[in-house]
Design a protein around this motif. Structure first.
Motif, PDB file in Angstrom:
ATOM      1  N   VAL A 100       0.980  -1.211   0.049  1.00 61.52           N
ATOM      2  CA  VAL A 100       0.066  -0.079  -0.021  1.00 61.52           C
ATOM      3  C   VAL A 100       0.903   1.328  -0.132  1.00 61.52           C
ATOM      4  CG1 VAL A 100      -1.767  -1.266   0.980  1.00 61.52           C
ATOM      5  CG2 VAL A 100      -0.127  -0.109   2.502  1.00 61.52           C
ATOM      6  N   MET A 101       0.236   2.268  -0.240  1.00 59.60           N
ATOM      7  CA  MET A 101       0.940   3.826  -0.294  1.00 59.60           C
ATOM      8  C   MET A 101       1.769   3.958   1.086  1.00 59.60           C
ATOM      9  SD  MET A 101      -1.398   6.721  -2.061  1.00 59.60           S
ATOM     10  CE  MET A 101      -2.305   6.629  -0.547  1.00 59.60           C
ATOM     11  N   HIS A 102       2.873   4.478   0.854  1.00 58.73           N
ATOM     12  CA  HIS A 102       3.582   4.983   1.777  1.00 58.73           C
ATOM     13  C   HIS A 102       4.245   4.099   2.949  1.00 58.73           C
ATOM     14  CE1 HIS A 102       2.117   9.004   0.376  1.00 58.73           C
ATOM     15  NE2 HIS A 102       1.020   8.647   0.784  1.00 58.73           N
ATOM     16  N   THR A 103       3.990   2.854   2.284  1.00 53.80           N
ATOM     17  CA  THR A 103       4.919   1.792   3.174  1.00 53.80           C
ATOM     18  C   THR A 103       4.750   1.779   4.737  1.00 53.80           C
ATOM     19  OG1 THR A 103       6.568   2.015   1.449  1.00 53.80           O
ATOM     20  CG2 THR A 103       7.002   0.435   3.162  1.00 53.80           C
ATOM     21  N   PRO A 104       3.324   1.556   5.315  1.00 47.49           N
ATOM     22  CA  PRO A 104       3.285   1.446   6.645  1.00 47.49           C
ATOM     23  C   PRO A 104       4.213   0.457   7.300  1.00 47.49           C
ATOM     24  CG  PRO A 104       1.282   1.710   5.398  1.00 47.49           C
ATOM     25  CD  PRO A 104       2.393   1.308   4.367  1.00 47.49           C
ATOM     26  N   VAL A 105       4.711   0.793   8.471  1.00 47.00           N
ATOM     27  CA  VAL A 105       5.533  -0.130   9.210  1.00 47.00           C
ATOM     28  C   VAL A 105       4.831  -1.534   9.439  1.00 47.00           C
ATOM     29  CG1 VAL A 105       6.654  -0.628  11.355  1.00 47.00           C
ATOM     30  CG2 VAL A 105       7.125   1.491  10.148  1.00 47.00           C
ATOM     31  N   ASP A 106       3.717  -1.418   9.809  1.00 53.37           N
ATOM     32  CA  ASP A 106       2.782  -2.847  10.250  1.00 53.37           C
ATOM     33  C   ASP A 106       2.758  -3.550   9.104  1.00 53.37           C
ATOM     34  OD1 ASP A 106       1.071  -0.881   9.182  1.00 53.37           O
ATOM     35  OD2 ASP A 106      -0.773  -1.538  10.349  1.00 53.37           O
ATOM     36  N   VAL A 107       2.374  -2.981   7.961  1.00 55.83           N
ATOM     37  CA  VAL A 107       2.431  -3.679   6.637  1.00 55.83           C
ATOM     38  C   VAL A 107       3.637  -4.647   6.324  1.00 55.83           C
ATOM     39  CG1 VAL A 107       1.919  -3.718   4.040  1.00 55.83           C
ATOM     40  CG2 VAL A 107       0.178  -2.397   5.660  1.00 55.83           C
ATOM     41  N   SER A 108       4.656  -3.855   6.411  1.00 51.03           N
ATOM     42  CA  SER A 108       6.063  -4.317   6.305  1.00 51.03           C
ATOM     43  C   SER A 108       6.328  -5.577   7.087  1.00 51.03           C
ATOM     44  CB  SER A 108       7.088  -3.248   6.422  1.00 51.03           C
ATOM     45  OG  SER A 108       6.931  -2.155   5.517  1.00 51.03           O
ATOM     46  N   THR A 119       4.708  -0.799  -4.343  1.00 54.90           N
ATOM     47  CA  THR A 119       5.334  -2.337  -4.138  1.00 54.90           C
ATOM     48  C   THR A 119       6.680  -2.431  -3.919  1.00 54.90           C
ATOM     49  OG1 THR A 119       3.497  -3.247  -5.731  1.00 54.90           O
ATOM     50  CG2 THR A 119       5.388  -4.400  -5.495  1.00 54.90           C
ATOM     51  N   THR A 120       7.490  -1.583  -4.502  1.00 53.44           N
ATOM     52  CA  THR A 120       9.214  -1.313  -4.510  1.00 53.44           C
ATOM     53  C   THR A 120       9.273  -1.041  -3.023  1.00 53.44           C
ATOM     54  OG1 THR A 120       9.354  -1.038  -6.609  1.00 53.44           O
ATOM     55  CG2 THR A 120      11.159  -0.527  -5.263  1.00 53.44           C
ATOM     56  N   GLY A 121       8.612  -0.207  -2.497  1.00 56.05           N
ATOM     57  CA  GLY A 121       8.843   0.137  -1.108  1.00 56.05           C
ATOM     58  C   GLY A 121       8.641  -0.952  -0.155  1.00 56.05           C
ATOM     59  N   LEU A 122       7.405  -1.715  -0.254  1.00 52.78           N
ATOM     60  CA  LEU A 122       7.334  -2.894   0.448  1.00 52.78           C
ATOM     61  C   LEU A 122       8.600  -4.024   0.309  1.00 52.78           C
ATOM     62  CD1 LEU A 122       5.793  -4.748   2.537  1.00 52.78           C
ATOM     63  CD2 LEU A 122       4.481  -5.493   0.499  1.00 52.78           C
ATOM     64  N   SER A 123       8.940  -4.025  -0.799  1.00 53.76           N
ATOM     65  CA  SER A 123      10.200  -5.126  -1.188  1.00 53.76           C
ATOM     66  C   SER A 123      11.311  -4.560  -0.434  1.00 53.76           C
ATOM     67  CB  SER A 123      10.324  -5.248  -2.629  1.00 53.76           C
ATOM     68  OG  SER A 123      11.395  -5.953  -3.130  1.00 53.76           O
ATOM     69  N   LYS A 124      11.420  -3.385  -0.392  1.00 55.46           N
ATOM     70  CA  LYS A 124      12.867  -2.859   0.203  1.00 55.46           C
ATOM     71  C   LYS A 124      12.890  -3.037   1.716  1.00 55.46           C
ATOM     72  CE  LYS A 124      14.012   0.774  -3.076  1.00 55.46           C
ATOM     73  NZ  LYS A 124      14.179   2.528  -3.118  1.00 55.46           N
ATOM     74  N   ALA A 125      11.466  -2.836   2.163  1.00 61.49           N
ATOM     75  CA  ALA A 125      11.421  -2.967   3.584  1.00 61.49           C
ATOM     76  C   ALA A 125      11.515  -4.433   4.115  1.00 61.49           C
ATOM     77  CB  ALA A 125       9.872  -2.385   3.944  1.00 61.49           C
ATOM     78  N   ILE A 126      11.189  -5.307   3.480  1.00 61.44           N
ATOM     79  CA  ILE A 126      11.371  -6.605   3.705  1.00 61.44           C
ATOM     80  C   ILE A 126      12.825  -7.038   3.272  1.00 61.44           C
ATOM     81  CG2 ILE A 126      10.993  -9.046   2.777  1.00 61.44           C
ATOM     82  CD1 ILE A 126       8.278  -8.120   1.418  1.00 61.44           C
ATOM     83  N   ALA A 127      13.503  -6.443   2.518  1.00 59.52           N
ATOM     84  CA  ALA A 127      15.039  -6.696   2.361  1.00 59.52           C
ATOM     85  C   ALA A 127      15.730  -6.022   3.523  1.00 59.52           C
ATOM     86  CB  ALA A 127      15.437  -6.214   0.978  1.00 59.52           C
ATOM     87  N   GLY A 141      11.367   4.993   2.294  1.00 63.94           N
ATOM     88  CA  GLY A 141      10.370   5.757   3.367  1.00 63.94           C
ATOM     89  C   GLY A 141       9.007   4.963   3.808  1.00 63.94           C
ATOM     90  N   GLU A 142       9.164   4.915   5.166  1.00 63.90           N
ATOM     91  CA  GLU A 142       8.336   4.332   5.887  1.00 63.90           C
ATOM     92  C   GLU A 142       7.400   4.975   6.774  1.00 63.90           C
ATOM     93  OE1 GLU A 142       9.238  -0.164   6.761  1.00 63.90           O
ATOM     94  OE2 GLU A 142      11.088   1.077   7.563  1.00 63.90           O
ATOM     95  N   THR A 143       6.061   4.677   6.920  1.00 62.87           N
ATOM     96  CA  THR A 143       5.246   5.418   7.586  1.00 62.87           C
ATOM     97  C   THR A 143       4.707   5.017   8.902  1.00 62.87           C
ATOM     98  OG1 THR A 143       4.355   6.531   5.391  1.00 62.87           O
ATOM     99  CG2 THR A 143       2.899   6.865   7.515  1.00 62.87           C
ATOM    100  N   SER A 144       4.749   5.772   9.774  1.00 61.03           N
ATOM    101  CA  SER A 144       4.159   5.369  11.261  1.00 61.03           C
ATOM    102  C   SER A 144       3.679   6.577  12.129  1.00 61.03           C
ATOM    103  CB  SER A 144       5.365   4.363  11.999  1.00 61.03           C
ATOM    104  OG  SER A 144       4.831   4.219  13.227  1.00 61.03           O
ATOM    105  N   GLY A 145       2.731   6.323  12.836  1.00 63.89           N
ATOM    106  CA  GLY A 145       2.292   7.457  13.581  1.00 63.89           C
ATOM    107  C   GLY A 145       1.711   8.507  12.924  1.00 63.89           C
ATOM    108  N   GLY A 146       1.554   8.676  11.680  1.00 67.07           N
ATOM    109  CA  GLY A 146       1.171   9.661  10.667  1.00 67.07           C
ATOM    110  C   GLY A 146       2.219  10.344  10.338  1.00 67.07           C
TER     111      GLY A 146
END
Length: 355
Positions: free
Chosen positions: A68-76, A99-107, A131-136
């Protein structure tokens, strides 16, 4: 005359560019020495992810369509757990920046290698930026661990990208190149790539709007986006990117559309301090580069105002204050009053103006 000093560092990546190149994915997995791919996508692109899974056969251990947009930490975090449960040894990402953001967060969390299959012009696949999003709030870091090992650019994967999305995604890419031209650590190599990228996208995006099946224009747009991604991953960014991350993370605004709206105004803000860059941009965009970028947005029917994206007018002051909160380099000092004018004009959809 004293010659300028500069530093250039190339990011390592293997790039396959062309049409029909998706077919090379199995061979690229072999080259990486991996056998168990988890394929990530957004929910809207699950069909594409399943197509990749069929191509890989038994080497695809699962599809995870949860980006999802902005790569939320909980999604990662949830995606990492899925990768571990599946026993994946590589992440294959098909899609755009989300999608690339999520892949990067996993890596970053697991150390798994990545193969990126871009379907938009976001350019994130060429950068060590996450870039990851948490707490707004959206927080960005630069870490070589998140740079994909392999990027497969396949023009065929972009042919279904709607013209409107192509336009906003392409202007988002242009923003990377524009800011690279006046980056604090700019260098001649990146400046040459940036100008070529801007020219390619500026001619391609209106052509795609006129005929979404124009393969030559799609090729030019993907080529330009690749170069823009290199720019983004090689030098620092400034006000435009800082402000877009602030707006996106704080008001949950769509990434590419926000960039498309802000870019002309950010360039107009910085123009007095970057006369040499503005002269270079005139060579590829015309006499008034900031207005040309605004007009390009109108030509591809991109949103003109932050209000259209759902940002409340009362958020202008908050956005300004957040942008000022953490000092960062910009060619022009951040002036609260002028910054308010910038955001106000972007909010209402007015053309850029000298500030």
């Amino acid at each position: 005359m004293t010659q300028p000093r500069f530093l250039y560092t190339a990011n390592p990546a293997r790039v396959i560019f062309g049409a029909g190149t998706l077919a090379e994915l199995p061979a690229e997995m072999t080259n990486l020495g991996v056998e168990r791919a988890m394929i990530v996508s957004t929910p809207a692109q699950e069909v594409d992810a399943q197509r990749v899974a069929r191509l890989l056969g038994s080497r695809a251990v699962g599809v995870h369509p949860e980006a999802v947009m902005h790569t939320p930490v909980d999604v990662s975090d949830a995606a990492c757990l899925r990768a571990q449960t599946l026993g994946a040894d590589v992440v294959v990402a098909i899609g755009g920046g989300s999608t690339t953001g999520l892949s990067k967060a996993i890596a970053l969390r697991t150390g798994l290698p990545q193969i990126a299959l871009p379907t938009t012009y976001a350019g994130s696949e060429m950068t060590p930026i996450l870039g990851e999003t948490s707490g707004g709030e959206k927080r960005t870091q630069v870490n070589p661990a998140v740079l994909p090992e392999v990027v497969i650019y396949d023009v065929d994967l972009t042919m279904g990208l709607p013209a409107g999305m192509a336009g906003t995604s392409g202007i988002n890419a242009i923003a990377h190149a524009v800011e690279a031209l006046y980056a604090q650590n700019s260098n001649p190599v990146i400046s040459l790539l940036a100008l070529d990228a801007i020219a390619a996208l500026a001619r391609a995006l209106p052509a795609i709007e006129a005929n979404p099946q124009d393969r030559s224009a799609r090729h030019d747009a993907l080529y330009g986006a690749w170069l823009c991604g290199i720019c983004l991953g090689s030098v620092g960014m400034a006000l435009h990117h800082k402000l877009c991350h602030t707006l996106g993370g704080s008001f949950d605004l769509p990434h590419a559309q926000t960039h498309a709206i802000i870019l002309p105004h950010a360039l107009a803000y910085n123009a007095p301090e970057i006369p040499e860059v503005m002269e270079k941009l005139r060579g590829v965009l015309g006499d008034d580069p900031a207005r040309a970028l605004y007009d390009l947005g109108r030509a591809v029917h991109a949103p003109a105002s932050l209000a259209e994206l759902g940002m409340p007018r009362e958020g202008i002051a908050r956005a300004r204050d957040l942008a000022l909160a953490n000092p960062y380099w910009n060619p022009r000092a951040l002036e609260p009053e002028a910054l308010s004018v910038l955001i106000e004009r972007a909010h209402s959809g007015e053309p850029p103006a000298p500030m």
